[in-house]
Enzyme design. Structure first.
Site, short mmCIF file in Angstrom:
data_model
loop_
_atom_site.label_atom_id
_atom_site.label_comp_id
_atom_site.label_asym_id
_atom_site.label_seq_id
_atom_site.Cartn_x
_atom_site.Cartn_y
_atom_site.Cartn_z
N GLU A 1 4.09 4.58 -3.93
CA GLU A 1 5.15 3.93 -4.72
C GLU A 1 6.16 4.96 -5.19
O GLU A 1 5.77 6.07 -5.55
CB GLU A 1 4.51 3.19 -5.90
CG GLU A 1 3.57 2.10 -5.40
CD GLU A 1 2.84 1.36 -6.51
OE1 GLU A 1 3.14 1.60 -7.68
OE2 GLU A 1 1.97 0.54 -6.17
N ARG B 1 -18.93 -4.01 -5.93
CA ARG B 1 -19.89 -2.91 -5.79
C ARG B 1 -21.32 -3.41 -5.95
O ARG B 1 -22.23 -2.99 -5.27
CB ARG B 1 -19.60 -1.82 -6.83
CG ARG B 1 -18.65 -0.75 -6.30
CD ARG B 1 -18.27 0.21 -7.37
NE ARG B 1 -17.61 -0.51 -8.47
CZ ARG B 1 -17.12 0.06 -9.54
NH1 ARG B 1 -17.22 1.35 -9.71
NH2 ARG B 1 -16.50 -0.65 -10.47
N ASP C 1 1.83 -6.35 -4.61
CA ASP C 1 2.47 -5.84 -5.83
C ASP C 1 2.41 -4.32 -5.86
O ASP C 1 3.00 -3.69 -6.74
CB ASP C 1 1.77 -6.43 -7.07
CG ASP C 1 2.49 -6.06 -8.36
OD1 ASP C 1 3.74 -6.08 -8.37
OD2 ASP C 1 1.82 -5.73 -9.36
N LEU D 1 -14.78 -8.21 -8.24
CA LEU D 1 -14.86 -9.30 -9.22
C LEU D 1 -15.01 -8.73 -10.63
O LEU D 1 -16.00 -8.95 -11.31
CB LEU D 1 -16.00 -10.27 -8.88
CG LEU D 1 -15.90 -11.63 -9.55
CD1 LEU D 1 -14.78 -12.46 -8.93
CD2 LEU D 1 -17.21 -12.40 -9.46
N GLY D 2 -14.00 -7.99 -11.06
CA GLY D 2 -13.95 -7.51 -12.45
C GLY D 2 -13.17 -8.53 -13.27
O GLY D 2 -13.12 -9.71 -12.94
N ARG D 3 -12.53 -8.03 -14.31
CA ARG D 3 -11.79 -8.94 -15.20
C ARG D 3 -10.68 -9.66 -14.44
O ARG D 3 -10.53 -10.88 -14.54
CB ARG D 3 -11.15 -8.15 -16.34
CG ARG D 3 -12.12 -7.49 -17.29
CD ARG D 3 -11.31 -6.70 -18.31
NE ARG D 3 -12.15 -6.03 -19.27
CZ ARG D 3 -12.68 -4.82 -19.08
NH1 ARG D 3 -12.50 -4.17 -17.93
NH2 ARG D 3 -13.41 -4.27 -20.02
N ILE D 4 -9.89 -8.90 -13.68
CA ILE D 4 -8.73 -9.50 -13.01
C ILE D 4 -9.20 -10.39 -11.86
O ILE D 4 -8.72 -11.52 -11.69
CB ILE D 4 -7.75 -8.40 -12.55
CG1 ILE D 4 -7.17 -7.69 -13.79
CG2 ILE D 4 -6.61 -9.00 -11.71
CD1 ILE D 4 -6.36 -6.43 -13.48
N ARG E 1 -4.35 -1.47 -6.12
CA ARG E 1 -3.72 -0.20 -5.78
C ARG E 1 -3.49 -0.17 -4.28
O ARG E 1 -4.34 -0.62 -3.50
CB ARG E 1 -4.62 0.98 -6.17
CG ARG E 1 -4.72 1.24 -7.67
CD ARG E 1 -3.40 1.78 -8.24
NE ARG E 1 -3.49 2.08 -9.66
CZ ARG E 1 -3.12 1.26 -10.65
NH1 ARG E 1 -2.65 0.06 -10.38
NH2 ARG E 1 -3.23 1.64 -11.91
N HIS F 1 5.43 -3.38 -8.23
CA HIS F 1 4.34 -3.13 -9.18
C HIS F 1 4.66 -3.70 -10.57
O HIS F 1 4.78 -2.95 -11.54
CB HIS F 1 4.07 -1.61 -9.26
CG HIS F 1 2.70 -1.30 -9.79
ND1 HIS F 1 1.97 -0.23 -9.37
CD2 HIS F 1 1.93 -1.90 -10.74
CE1 HIS F 1 0.81 -0.19 -10.02
NE2 HIS F 1 0.78 -1.20 -10.85
C1 8YV Z 1 1.13 -0.76 -15.05
C2 8YV Z 1 -1.11 -0.94 -13.81
O1 8YV Z 1 2.24 -0.98 -14.25
O2 8YV Z 1 -2.54 -1.33 -15.61
C3 8YV Z 1 -2.39 -0.78 -14.53
O3 8YV Z 1 -3.28 -0.11 -14.01
O4 8YV Z 1 -1.01 -0.59 -12.68
C4 8YV Z 1 0.05 -1.59 -14.47
O5 8YV Z 1 -0.35 -2.45 -15.47
C5 8YV Z 1 0.99 0.68 -15.22
O6 8YV Z 1 -0.22 1.10 -15.70
C6 8YV Z 1 2.10 1.20 -16.14
O7 8YV Z 1 2.08 2.55 -16.17
#
Ligand code: 8YV
Length: 321
Positions: free
Chosen positions: A266, A180, A261, A157-160, A237, A284
């Protein structure tokens, strides 16, 4: 400011670009700071004198690369995730590190919600079905699952994660989270165990930072707790999920669907996933809008400029642990 004249002699490299960056950002770094794109995989000649490195979220600086850059004082990351950089080495060396928080929160949260709606309602699959002429031929697509009012667990539960939770609150979803540490100020139920969260939830949304601390958190047991009626969404991730267990659960019908995503290695998506109609894999693109990528590039340039002005960063990332 042209740092080449202030910081170093002719031919010296002060700013090193590590890994690919957008063309606009890369050319601004080159014209303004004389930045050089590192000859992969290791720096050569004058590149070893770099004082500041600019890197993408997919590249980062390993301990080995950091060893090859003895003058490095700052790493500026294009992206919020810094998991590709060796944070222990950064801490040991006292190198400053920045990322691009906040500016990409909304797009990434939008992506999570879009993936959740897509996999629960099956829109991608239904659209393919329609395109294949099944509707015109008189068919009707099987019923899907309701998103509004469903129970959603958030891992991280961070910003995103918070932005995902507030969007889904507007959908009338019940939200619970694990993190955490508990965030008492958050208006959502905290569940200490990820497995307990998964067995309660209809869908689990992964928004935890990558890196060694979160590797494989979404384990076989967590996926089993989510169960054959459960959905997994990951905009964080690939490393946070045990991908072998995920593939096996999806192929074996022990998970209802997944919206991803990100994947572990990757851009290589496990082939088994590409053949499943209840799985949506995006390349991604969570932050990949014109507006957000511009804001990220602007923040990278602001960090570089501030570092050369006063030795600090606009959006420092705390590596103290
Ligand atoms: C980007 C990301 O694709 O912010 C991140 O951590 O995974 C994505 O926003 C990436 O950082 C671009 O290099």
């Amino acid at each position: 400011m042209d740092v080449r004249s202030e910081e170093a002699g002719p031919g010296a490299v002060t700013v090193l670009q590590v890994g690919p960056l957008g063309a606009g950002l890369s050319s601004t770094l080159a014209s303004k700071y004389g930045a050089v794109k590192m000859a992969q995989p290791a720096p050569s000649g004058a590149e070893r004198d770099a004082v500041l490195a600019v890197t993408g979220g997919h590249s980062g600086l390993t301990a080995e690369l950091l060893d090859a850059l003895p003058s490095l004082r700052a790493i500026v990351t294009f992206g919020v995730g810094v998991d590709r950089t060796d944070l222990d080495a950064v801490r040991r060396r006292g190198i400053l590190l920045s990322n691009t928080p906040d500016v990409l929160t909304d797009d990434t949260a939008d992506t999570a919600v879009a993936l959740l709606v897509d996999v629960m309602r099956g829109f991608g699959a239904v659209a393919r079905w329609t395109r294949a002429g099944h509707w015109a031929a008189g068919g009707s697509y099987p019923l899907t699952r309701r998103v509004s009012g469903s129970k959603v667990g958030i891992l991280g539960l961070g910003r995103i994660g918070s932005a995902v939770a507030s969007r889904l609150t507007a959908f009338g979803c019940s939200i619970a989270y694990t993190n955490r540490r508990e965030r008492p100020e958050a208006p959502y139920r905290y569940v200490a165990s990820l497995e307990d969260l998964a067995s309660w939830a209809d869908a689990l949304v992964v928004t935890a930072a990558g890196g060694p601390a979160s590797a494989g958190l979404v384990s076989e047991a967590v996926l089993a707790a989510l169960g054959p009626g459960g959905y997994l969404v990951n905009v964080a991730r690939g490393s946070v999920v045990d991908e072998d267990a995920l593939v096996s659960a999806l192929v074996g019908g022990r998970l209802a669907g997944a919206g991803l995503d990100v994947v572990r290695n990757e851009p290589h998506v496990p082939p088994a996933l590409l053949g499943l109609d209840n799985v949506v894999v995006l390349p991604h693109v969570g932050s990949a809008t014109v507006e957000t990528r511009q804001a990220m590039a602007d923040l990278v340039l602001a960090n570089v400029a501030q570092f050369f002005r006063d030795g600090t960063l606009v959006t420092p990332y705390d590596v103290s642990g």
